[in-house]
Design a protein around this motif. Sequence first.
Motif, PDB file in Angstrom:
ATOM      1  N   GLU A   1       0.831  -1.203   0.000  1.00 51.47           N
ATOM      2  CA  GLU A   1       0.000   0.000   0.000  1.00 51.47           C
ATOM      3  C   GLU A   1       0.867   1.254   0.000  1.00 51.47           C
ATOM      4  N   VAL A   2       0.462   2.231  -0.812  1.00 51.82           N
ATOM      5  CA  VAL A   2       1.168   3.509  -0.890  1.00 51.82           C
ATOM      6  C   VAL A   2       0.397   4.555  -0.092  1.00 51.82           C
ATOM      7  N   GLY A   3       1.105   5.375   0.673  1.00 50.80           N
ATOM      8  CA  GLY A   3       0.470   6.523   1.313  1.00 50.80           C
ATOM      9  C   GLY A   3       0.388   6.485   2.820  1.00 50.80           C
ATOM     10  N   GLY A   4       0.587   5.337   3.436  1.00 53.05           N
ATOM     11  CA  GLY A   4       0.640   5.288   4.890  1.00 53.05           C
ATOM     12  C   GLY A   4      -0.692   5.213   5.585  1.00 53.05           C
ATOM     13  N   GLU A   5      -1.805   5.070   4.848  1.00 48.70           N
ATOM     14  CA  GLU A   5      -3.117   4.922   5.486  1.00 48.70           C
ATOM     15  C   GLU A   5      -3.150   3.592   6.234  1.00 48.70           C
ATOM     16  N   ALA A   6      -3.543   3.620   7.510  1.00 45.11           N
ATOM     17  CA  ALA A   6      -3.502   2.390   8.306  1.00 45.11           C
ATOM     18  C   ALA A   6      -4.563   2.425   9.389  1.00 45.11           C
ATOM     19  N   ALA A   7      -5.026   1.238   9.755  1.00 46.31           N
ATOM     20  CA  ALA A   7      -5.842   1.081  10.959  1.00 46.31           C
ATOM     21  C   ALA A   7      -4.902   0.902  12.138  1.00 46.31           C
ATOM     22  N   LEU A   8      -5.403   1.158  13.333  1.00 46.83           N
ATOM     23  CA  LEU A   8      -4.537   1.095  14.509  1.00 46.83           C
ATOM     24  C   LEU A   8      -3.927  -0.288  14.709  1.00 46.83           C
ATOM     25  N   ASP A   9      -4.689  -1.353  14.406  1.00 43.88           N
ATOM     26  CA  ASP A   9      -4.128  -2.681  14.637  1.00 43.88           C
ATOM     27  C   ASP A   9      -3.108  -3.082  13.577  1.00 43.88           C
ATOM     28  N   ASP A  10      -2.905  -2.245  12.554  1.00 43.59           N
ATOM     29  CA  ASP A  10      -1.868  -2.503  11.550  1.00 43.59           C
ATOM     30  C   ASP A  10      -0.529  -1.890  11.931  1.00 43.59           C
ATOM     31  N   LEU A  11      -0.503  -1.022  12.940  1.00 46.22           N
ATOM     32  CA  LEU A  11       0.707  -0.269  13.251  1.00 46.22           C
ATOM     33  C   LEU A  11       1.718  -1.110  14.021  1.00 46.22           C
ATOM     34  N   SER A  12       2.995  -0.822  13.753  1.00 45.26           N
ATOM     35  CA  SER A  12       4.094  -1.491  14.450  1.00 45.26           C
ATOM     36  C   SER A  12       5.138  -0.454  14.828  1.00 45.26           C
ATOM     37  N   PRO A  13       5.865  -0.655  15.943  1.00 40.62           N
ATOM     38  CA  PRO A  13       6.954   0.264  16.286  1.00 40.62           C
ATOM     39  C   PRO A  13       7.935   0.406  15.132  1.00 40.62           C
ATOM     40  N   GLY A  14       8.313   1.642  14.846  1.00 37.63           N
ATOM     41  CA  GLY A  14       9.203   1.902  13.727  1.00 37.63           C
ATOM     42  C   GLY A  14       8.512   2.448  12.503  1.00 37.63           C
ATOM     43  N   ASP A  15       7.162   2.346  12.433  1.00 38.66           N
ATOM     44  CA  ASP A  15       6.432   2.914  11.302  1.00 38.66           C
ATOM     45  C   ASP A  15       6.579   4.430  11.291  1.00 38.66           C
ATOM     46  N   ARG A  16       6.753   4.990  10.092  1.00 37.80           N
ATOM     47  CA  ARG A  16       6.889   6.447   9.952  1.00 37.80           C
ATOM     48  C   ARG A  16       5.995   6.929   8.825  1.00 37.80           C
ATOM     49  N   GLY A  17       5.518   8.164   8.923  1.00 38.69           N
ATOM     50  CA  GLY A  17       4.704   8.743   7.872  1.00 38.69           C
ATOM     51  C   GLY A  17       3.342   8.097   7.737  1.00 38.69           C
ATOM     52  N   VAL A  18       2.762   7.625   8.846  1.00 38.75           N
ATOM     53  CA  VAL A  18       1.471   6.937   8.772  1.00 38.75           C
ATOM     54  C   VAL A  18       0.319   7.922   8.981  1.00 38.75           C
ATOM     55  N   THR A  19      -0.846   7.543   8.455  1.00 32.65           N
ATOM     56  CA  THR A  19      -2.060   8.338   8.598  1.00 32.65           C
ATOM     57  C   THR A  19      -3.160   7.452   9.172  1.00 32.65           C
ATOM     58  N   VAL A  20      -3.827   7.929  10.215  1.00 33.72           N
ATOM     59  CA  VAL A  20      -4.903   7.161  10.846  1.00 33.72           C
ATOM     60  C   VAL A  20      -6.123   8.051  11.024  1.00 33.72           C
ATOM     61  N   GLU A  21      -7.304   7.427  11.014  1.00 29.70           N
ATOM     62  CA  GLU A  21      -8.554   8.122  11.327  1.00 29.70           C
ATOM     63  C   GLU A  21      -9.103   7.507  12.603  1.00 29.70           C
ATOM     64  N   VAL A  22      -9.233   8.327  13.648  1.00 31.51           N
ATOM     65  CA  VAL A  22      -9.447   7.811  14.993  1.00 31.51           C
ATOM     66  C   VAL A  22     -10.380   8.700  15.800  1.00 31.51           C
ATOM     67  N   VAL A  23     -10.813   8.156  16.928  1.00 24.48           N
ATOM     68  CA  VAL A  23     -11.484   8.932  17.963  1.00 24.48           C
ATOM     69  C   VAL A  23     -10.491   9.121  19.111  1.00 24.48           C
ATOM     70  N   VAL A  24     -10.478  10.295  19.690  1.00 25.57           N
ATOM     71  CA  VAL A  24      -9.664  10.528  20.885  1.00 25.57           C
ATOM     72  C   VAL A  24     -10.463  10.003  22.076  1.00 25.57           C
ATOM     73  N   ALA A  25     -10.091   8.812  22.560  1.00 23.83           N
ATOM     74  CA  ALA A  25     -10.831   8.179  23.647  1.00 23.83           C
ATOM     75  C   ALA A  25     -10.499   8.793  25.001  1.00 23.83           C
ATOM     76  N   GLU A  26      -9.234   9.155  25.195  1.00 22.91           N
ATOM     77  CA  GLU A  26      -8.785   9.788  26.438  1.00 22.91           C
ATOM     78  C   GLU A  26      -7.686  10.784  26.086  1.00 22.91           C
ATOM     79  N   VAL A  27      -7.645  11.890  26.807  1.00 25.01           N
ATOM     80  CA  VAL A  27      -6.576  12.860  26.584  1.00 25.01           C
ATOM     81  C   VAL A  27      -6.334  13.647  27.863  1.00 25.01           C
ATOM     82  N   GLU A  28      -5.068  13.923  28.122  1.00 23.24           N
ATOM     83  CA  GLU A  28      -4.704  14.774  29.256  1.00 23.24           C
ATOM     84  C   GLU A  28      -3.489  15.612  28.874  1.00 23.24           C
TER      85      GLU A  28
END
Length: 423
Positions: A158-185
């Motif tokens: 895949e070109v472009g870095g579009e990913a779901a959260l369960d596809d991500l791995s440490p070391g990934d760079r330039g990724v794009t995700v569409e998410v909800v902010v479940a918690e923030v502080e």
Amino acid sequence: MDIDQRAEALASDLGADKEEVRADLQNLLEYDVPVDEAVQSLRRKYGGGGGGGSTPSAKAVGEVTTEDASVTVTARVLTVGKRTIRYQGDDFTIFEGELADDSATISYTAWNDFDLEPGATVTVGNAGVREWEGEPELNLGDSTDVTVEGETLEVPYEVGGEAALDDLSPGDRGVTVEVVVAEVESRTIDGRDGPTDILSGVLADETARLPFTDWNPHPDLTEGASLRLADCYVREFRGVPSVNLSEFTTVTPLERTVEVSDSAPREAIGPAVAAGGAYDIELVGSLLDVRDGSGLIQRCPECNRVIQNGQCRSHGQVDGEDDLRVKAILDDGTGTVTVVLDHDLTAAVYGGTLEDALEHARDAMDKEVVAATIAERVVGDEYRVRGVLSVDEYGANLDASEFERVEESAEDRARALLSEVRA
């Protein structure tokens, strides 16, 4: 050998001016080029050969190894990330991501702006090779040439870095995700330039939940917001991927609401531990034992670590603060994990408050009576546990957010377990 000695030896070998060689070597090292690679690069520059001659070999991506000093590859740009790092006291803006051909993918770090664009087919000439987390990585610097090819290289990635959260791995760079902010502080940390404000919390989508850190707080990151986060990088946090946002990350509110599952994926313990951890997971098994360090404990008021005999490993003698905790062994036949229950979950299992537990211990003149009471209530039963699974050299631990006795039949549990193991 220090830089002056190495520069002198190299200049002598190449028949070049020592000060000029030293300046070039210092420049490469400041750009985080490994010293052996920097030496090979200067040998090529000054016509001294080494590392297989002045022209780096052309290779397929899958053929590049950590033994290569430099290579030339033709590949498709999959992702391009941008962030600032600090090296030897100076800030550098780097570009990083992944390249691919039909043989493999490889990560890269570019110390110059080569105008790389996702989807472009490029020939990268004289790219240095270094080892990064056991794998080869391309380093694109002053001696690298990048040519954009007119013909598109077809790749099975895949070109472009579009990913779901369960596809991500440490070391990934330039990724794009569409998410909800479940918690923030908002927190203030001791950063590299002194006190620094950051945002941290949890992101969620249809597939998973993951922690995040925003190093340059974006105002749109509010709890409940559905957002598109473009140009993120992923680090490891307690054995699981953590999404990181920089000053170059673009945060865009979405018109749609990202759907989030209320449940966590249920997995067998053995495969889950072998995978190295998970931020949100559900395990089911028999509770075999309540370990030492359960029941009534004391914590350091400075760092919140559990203390023994009033001694904190970091702060020495302290006046401990009373708390409740359970550490228990969960087994499902495929493996075991230590389940850690916090104050609230422990109080629920114990059936009383911290004050009740302290009074119980005083009456019995033995604080271990609290742990013994908890063990009587939970050992031998089946439990569903949800939480954060971390795996390190000390073993596997699940910090529980939910802890419930299983009511389903043994036959149903066995059938579900067999299904998960076969999958």
